[in-house]
Write an enzyme that holds these catalytic residues in place. Structure first.
Site: not given
Ligand code: BJW
Length: 234
Positions: A54, A105, A170, A172
């Site tokens: 970080y 987040h 932007g 996924s």
């Molecule tokens: C462009 C571009 C350009 C490229 N122009 N676009 C239900 C189903 C399945 C799983 C779960 C569920 N519910 C919960 C889960 C578990 C889990 C989860 O979702 N897992 C999945 C991966 C399967 N979720 C959690 O754990 C969450 N918590 C939770 O659910 O708690 C429940 C609970 C209840 C009671 C007690 C305890 C818990 C928390 C999720 C936290 C995510 N954290 C992160 C890190 C944050 C800090 C950091 O930045 O380091 O967040 S992970 C990371 O992924 C970050 C992002 O915000 C997040 C999303 O990513 P994002 O933004 O979508 O990025 P990418 O890389 O995936 O996509 C990029 C996109 O950009 C692509 O589409 C490209 O094409 C596009 N692109 N160039 C426009 N120029």
């Protein structure tokens, strides 16, 4: 009465500002194992490594500037109640001048106490092992890791339930619960999705008849999506 738009942004929004996405080729999860930097277990077992992950990103954020996509969103505010709901921990929507921003987040430029999560501090420089809160407790990045609750979710849902438009940019649409937010919108809500590789998840599949895709980078396609929405308002 003014109509309302909720803009849901993810890492792709900031890609052209030089900040890496997570899951793309060359993204952060290619260089780092997610379980070693973005889980409470990682923090418990190797806080120094997590802190450095970080710290590096915080240093990089200092010089990062909003791109044309962030700036294009400002035009929405002239005509609509505009709420940005971002998964991003960067401050580029703030730097661009957007007024209402919900960080689902967390925020890279904040840290919080491990003793009392309500003790949140602005933090622009490196976080070191010796840094403590006013109670003497350890400080951690103010971000949401996998397996942690998303406290701002209820705030975001309250905004979505009466929105007229949604613009997704932007992301996924793989990380929940953020990826399920569209399902809280009223039935009439039109959804635009800007992304070079849009991924239609289960929730969007259920709403596909009101989905408009703008396939391409945020820097050029957000403008087109904004024009589309402003034209629909006329
Ligand atoms: C462009 C571009 C350009 C490229 N122009 N676009 C239900 C189903 C399945 C799983 C779960 C569920 N519910 C919960 C889960 C578990 C889990 C989860 O979702 N897992 C999945 C991966 C399967 N979720 C959690 O754990 C969450 N918590 C939770 O659910 O708690 C429940 C609970 C209840 C009671 C007690 C305890 C818990 C928390 C999720 C936290 C995510 N954290 C992160 C890190 C944050 C800090 C950091 O930045 O380091 O967040 S992970 C990371 O992924 C970050 C992002 O915000 C997040 C999303 O990513 P994002 O933004 O979508 O990025 P990418 O890389 O995936 O996509 C990029 C996109 O950009 C692509 O589409 C490209 O094409 C596009 N692109 N160039 C426009 N120029």
């Amino acid at each position: 009465m003014r109509k309302k738009i909720c803009v849901l942004t993810g890492a792709g929004m900031s890609a052209e500002s030089g900040l890496k996405t997570f899951r793309d080729t060359g993204g952060l999860w290619e260089d780092y194992n997610v379980y070693e930097v973005a889980t409470p277990e990682a923090w418990a077992s190797n806080a120094a490594f997590v802190r450095e992950f970080y710290n590096k990103r915080r240093r990089q954020l200092k010089s990062a500037q909003p791109n044309e996509g962030h700036l294009a969103l400002l035009r929405l505010e002239e005509n609509l109640d505009t709420v940005i709901i971002t998964q991003n921990v960067d401050d580029l929507h703030e730097k661009a001048g957007s007024s209402k921003i919900i960080h689902l987040h967390g925020e890279l430029n904040k840290v919080r106490s491990e003793l009392n999560p309500e003790l949140i501090y602005e933090w622009k420089d490196d976080l070191n092992e010796s840094d403590t809160c006013e109670l003497g407790g350890r400080l951690r990045p103010h971000v949401v890791w996998f397996g942690e609750q998303v406290p701002m979710l209820t705030v975001a849902i309250k905004e979505i339930v009466d929105t007229d438009f949604i613009m997704i940019i932007g992301t996924s649409m793989q990380v929940y619960p953020a990826a399920s937010l569209t399902s809280y919108a009223p039935r009439h809500t039109a959804i635009t999705y800007v992304d070079p590789k849009p991924q239609i998840n289960y929730e969007l599949q259920q709403q596909v008849e009101k989905l408009h895709l703008f396939e391409g980078p945020a820097s050029s396609k957000v403008k087109e999506a904004v024009d589309f929405i402003l034209t629909a308002l006329e």
